[in-house]
Structures are given as C-alpha cells and as structure tokens.
Design a protein around this motif. Structure first.
Motif, PDB file in Angstrom:
ATOM      1  N   LEU A 154      49.220  36.205  40.523  1.00  0.00           N
ATOM      2  CA  LEU A 154      48.309  37.343  40.396  1.00  0.00           C
ATOM      3  C   LEU A 154      46.932  36.922  39.878  1.00  0.00           C
ATOM      4  CD1 LEU A 154      47.659  40.306  40.563  1.00  0.00           C
ATOM      5  CD2 LEU A 154      48.874  40.661  38.402  1.00  0.00           C
ATOM      6  N   PRO A 155      46.837  36.088  38.840  1.00  0.00           N
ATOM      7  CA  PRO A 155      45.498  35.653  38.424  1.00  0.00           C
ATOM      8  C   PRO A 155      44.724  34.951  39.545  1.00  0.00           C
ATOM      9  CG  PRO A 155      47.080  35.201  36.686  1.00  0.00           C
ATOM     10  CD  PRO A 155      47.881  35.624  37.884  1.00  0.00           C
ATOM     11  N   GLU A 156      45.415  34.128  40.334  1.00  0.00           N
ATOM     12  CA  GLU A 156      44.740  33.463  41.456  1.00  0.00           C
ATOM     13  C   GLU A 156      44.267  34.472  42.494  1.00  0.00           C
ATOM     14  OE1 GLU A 156      47.292  29.235  41.303  1.00  0.00           O
ATOM     15  OE2 GLU A 156      47.488  30.607  43.013  1.00  0.00           O
ATOM     16  N   LEU A 157      45.088  35.491  42.741  1.00  0.00           N
ATOM     17  CA  LEU A 157      44.726  36.520  43.719  1.00  0.00           C
ATOM     18  C   LEU A 157      43.509  37.310  43.243  1.00  0.00           C
ATOM     19  CD1 LEU A 157      45.643  37.828  46.424  1.00  0.00           C
ATOM     20  CD2 LEU A 157      46.914  39.492  45.049  1.00  0.00           C
ATOM     21  N   LYS A 162      37.547  38.292  43.849  1.00  0.00           N
ATOM     22  CA  LYS A 162      36.215  38.421  43.259  1.00  0.00           C
ATOM     23  C   LYS A 162      35.175  37.624  44.039  1.00  0.00           C
ATOM     24  CE  LYS A 162      37.784  39.374  38.533  1.00  0.00           C
ATOM     25  NZ  LYS A 162      37.859  38.877  37.136  1.00  0.00           N
ATOM     26  N   LYS A 163      35.635  36.604  44.743  1.00  0.00           N
ATOM     27  CA  LYS A 163      34.732  35.815  45.580  1.00  0.00           C
ATOM     28  C   LYS A 163      34.396  36.567  46.859  1.00  0.00           C
ATOM     29  CE  LYS A 163      36.640  31.452  43.871  1.00  0.00           C
ATOM     30  NZ  LYS A 163      37.402  30.215  44.218  1.00  0.00           N
ATOM     31  N   LYS A 164      35.422  37.236  47.396  1.00  0.00           N
ATOM     32  CA  LYS A 164      35.242  38.055  48.593  1.00  0.00           C
ATOM     33  C   LYS A 164      36.350  39.113  48.585  1.00  0.00           C
ATOM     34  CE  LYS A 164      35.218  37.995  53.648  1.00  0.00           C
ATOM     35  NZ  LYS A 164      35.434  37.178  54.870  1.00  0.00           N
ATOM     36  N   PRO A 165      35.981  40.416  48.611  1.00  0.00           N
ATOM     37  CA  PRO A 165      37.009  41.464  48.552  1.00  0.00           C
ATOM     38  C   PRO A 165      38.092  41.273  49.613  1.00  0.00           C
ATOM     39  CG  PRO A 165      34.836  42.428  48.305  1.00  0.00           C
ATOM     40  CD  PRO A 165      34.620  40.978  48.659  1.00  0.00           C
ATOM     41  N   LYS A 187      42.610  47.375  36.035  1.00  0.00           N
ATOM     42  CA  LYS A 187      43.065  46.592  34.887  1.00  0.00           C
ATOM     43  C   LYS A 187      42.768  45.100  35.016  1.00  0.00           C
ATOM     44  CE  LYS A 187      46.754  49.829  33.665  1.00  0.00           C
ATOM     45  NZ  LYS A 187      46.225  50.177  32.328  1.00  0.00           N
ATOM     46  N   THR A 188      42.538  44.620  36.246  1.00  0.00           N
ATOM     47  CA  THR A 188      42.317  43.177  36.443  1.00  0.00           C
ATOM     48  C   THR A 188      40.912  42.828  36.924  1.00  0.00           C
ATOM     49  OG1 THR A 188      43.075  43.230  38.750  1.00  0.00           O
ATOM     50  CG2 THR A 188      44.756  42.864  37.032  1.00  0.00           C
ATOM     51  N   GLY A 189      40.193  43.827  37.444  1.00  0.00           N
ATOM     52  CA  GLY A 189      38.888  43.546  38.026  1.00  0.00           C
ATOM     53  C   GLY A 189      38.965  43.020  39.444  1.00  0.00           C
TER      54      GLY A 189
END
Length: 335
Positions: A154-157, A162-165, A187-189
C-alpha cells in the motif's frame, strides 16, 4: 463493529428444532398447525431479487442458498438480477411487492444503508418499506491492481499514485467500495481517477484487461482472480488478516483502524407476517451454516456472520447514520 456469531445450538433453536428450550427462554416459535402451516411456501415460486450484476458477492450467495432453500420450503426458488441505480431498482421492486415472503431481496446491506443519504429522490425508504430477514455473510474488500502496476504494498501504491494519478475502477458510484476508496484516498494522500461501472463484475473485467489500474471490491467476487494471478493483491480491508490470504497485510496495518466490506443479507417487503418471517429467517440461518454452503463461501472469501431480524435492523440503522456523515463530507449526491 461487533457482529453476532451464533453457535450451532442457537441456530437450531431459530430453525425450530428446540421449541421447548426456546419457549423457556421466552422466544416465540411459529405454530405449524395454525400460524405457519407446513405448506405456507410449498408449491410456490419464491424470487430472490439480486440488485447487482451476476457474479458479484450478493449474486454468489443467492445462488449458493437457492437450492437448499427450495428443498426446505418445497418451493421453486429463482434468482433474478434487477440491476441499476446502485442496487435501488431491485430494492424498490421488492419494497413495493406483496409482503407474503415470495419476493425477497439479497443485497449488500451496507450499500442499502448508504442510499438514503446519497439519493435526493429515493423512491422508497429502506427503514420503512423493507424489513430484515437474516444477515448471512461479510466479505471484506480486496485492494487489487492490474499485474503491470509497479507496486506491491500500500505505501508503494500511494507513492506511485502521487507521481501520476492511478485509474480506480468503481463498482458503482457511491457504493461501499467507492466510499472506501475515498476514505483511503483521504487518509493516505493517494491520487485516484475514478472510473464508474454498473457492477463489480464489469469493474473486475476491465481491471483484468488493464483498462483500470486499481480496484476495491468484495473478496467473495474478487478472490478467484487473485488466486489465478489475473489480479495482484495489495491488501485486504478486514480488521484482521484472512486465512484465505496468508501473508497478505490488512489496510489497517498502514492506516490504523481502517475497515470496509460488504454485508450480504436478505430483506423482505415491510408487513411480512411474523410466522413467514420467522420461518424464512430460521431456514436462512440454518442453510448458511450447512457444511457444503459454508465451506463453499468461506473458500471464496466470505465470513459467515449471521444476525436474526432484530439485530440486523439495529445494524442497518447504525450503518445508515454512520455513512450519512461520510457521504456529507464527500459532498456526494445523486438524483
């Protein structure tokens, strides 16, 4: 959220197999001689309306219980998919049907609880026009991606988005999976671009085909595609890890307290006489615990979580109030 898990003894009581014990406990049972004759449903056709597309969680459970229900009631049981308006077309059909137990609704109870806050012109009131019969199962959402997506956690996703929706397949606008995606985004941005579909099976197919990159959907309908490697799993939305997914983390491991999923239950038109309601509830609670049914659904990703009518009603009203706040915060409204 605490859900009632009834032991076998309680299920047998609801099924009318321990009438003496039930009477001692102050629980009423239908009288086959007068209130609920043995042939109340015999020879008749019972329709289970599924307000979503074939292949989704509600549809899978409806078809799993249809044959044993037909055998128990000596009736013909037909599963009928009436799709549209995030399940409201099928729900409205049942709400306006005769309250005789011959037309039932198999639905995601959480999605039904969301509708009153979401739709400005809902043609029925679930709290007034429908009555709970039995809650049967819970299926957490799986957060999955197309295998080509370069993220395994999930953090990697989140960082990738954030780089490209990333395109996020929505099983239906403002459905429980959609709102779960919105909550996860807040909650994660994470950055999602939502693509709406008319049902879970269509969203799954397009994610498999690479037309969408991310999907949240019920485990019951999605697990087979994870097992066949056609979808890559990131996390599961259950409060604790699922035995069917060894080594797969929960979303709550990254986002504390996060939980989402679908709750499959049966509703009937309001006004269903108590004897028919008790008979249907007893049979459904018994059938969902039959080894063949239970093992099939658990293997596919459902958790057998049962509630009789009164507890299901309390659950529905609590969900209705809770999701009203989420819908308001998201600013979602549909005509």
């Amino acid at each position: 959220m605490q859900i009632a898990h009834f032991p076998r003894r309680r299920i047998l009581q609801w099924a009318g197999l321990s009438a003496v014990a039930m009477a001692a406990a102050g629980v009423s049972t239908p009288s086959r001689a007068a209130d609920a004759p043995a042939d109340a449903f015999a020879g008749k056709t019972i329709k289970i309306i599924v307000p979503f597309t074939a292949g989704g969680s509600s549809d899978i459970i409806a078809r799993a219980i249809s044959t044993p229900l037909a055998e128990a009631l000596k009736a013909t049981v037909v599963v009928d998919n009436k799709v549209g308006a995030n399940g409201n077309i099928g729900a409205d059909f049942v709400a306006k049907s005769a309250p005789n137990g011959l037309t039932l609704l198999m639905c995601d109870v959480r999605a039904l609880a969301i509708s009153p806050s979401l739709y400005t012109q809902l043609p029925f009131d679930p709290s007034k026009n429908l009555q709970p019969v039995a809650m049967l199962a819970y299926s957490p959402h799986l957060l999955v991606v197309h295998p080509s997506v370069a993220a395994n956690t999930l953090p990697e996703l989140v960082e990738l988005s954030k780089k490209k929706p990333l395109s996020f397949a929505v099983t239906a606008l403002a459905s429980a999976p959609h709102l779960a995606g919105i909550q996860l985004q807040e909650k994660t941005g994470a950055k999602w671009e939502y693509i709406p579909y008319k049902g879970g099976s269509q969203a799954i197919n397009d994610t498999i085909a690479g037309q969408a990159e991310v999907l949240m959907n019920g485990m019951l309908a999605t697990l087979p595609f994870v097992q066949s490697k056609r979808l890559k799993i990131i996390a599961v939305s259950s409060p604790k890890p699922m035995a069917q997914l060894p080594g797969v983390p929960t979303i709550g491991d990254t986002v504390k307290g996060f939980e989402s999923g679908t709750w499959q239950g049966v509703m009937a038109p309001a006004g269903l006489p108590a004897p028919q309601l008790e008979r249907l509830s007893a049979e459904l609670l018994r059938i969902i615990h039959l080894p063949a049914v239970r093992e099939q659904l658990i293997a596919q990703g459902a958790d057998i979580s049962t509630m009789p009518p009164a507890e299901m009603s309390s659950f529905f009203e609590k969900e209705r109030k809770g999701w009203a706040a989420v819908v308001a915060k998201a600013g979602l409204k549909l005509d």
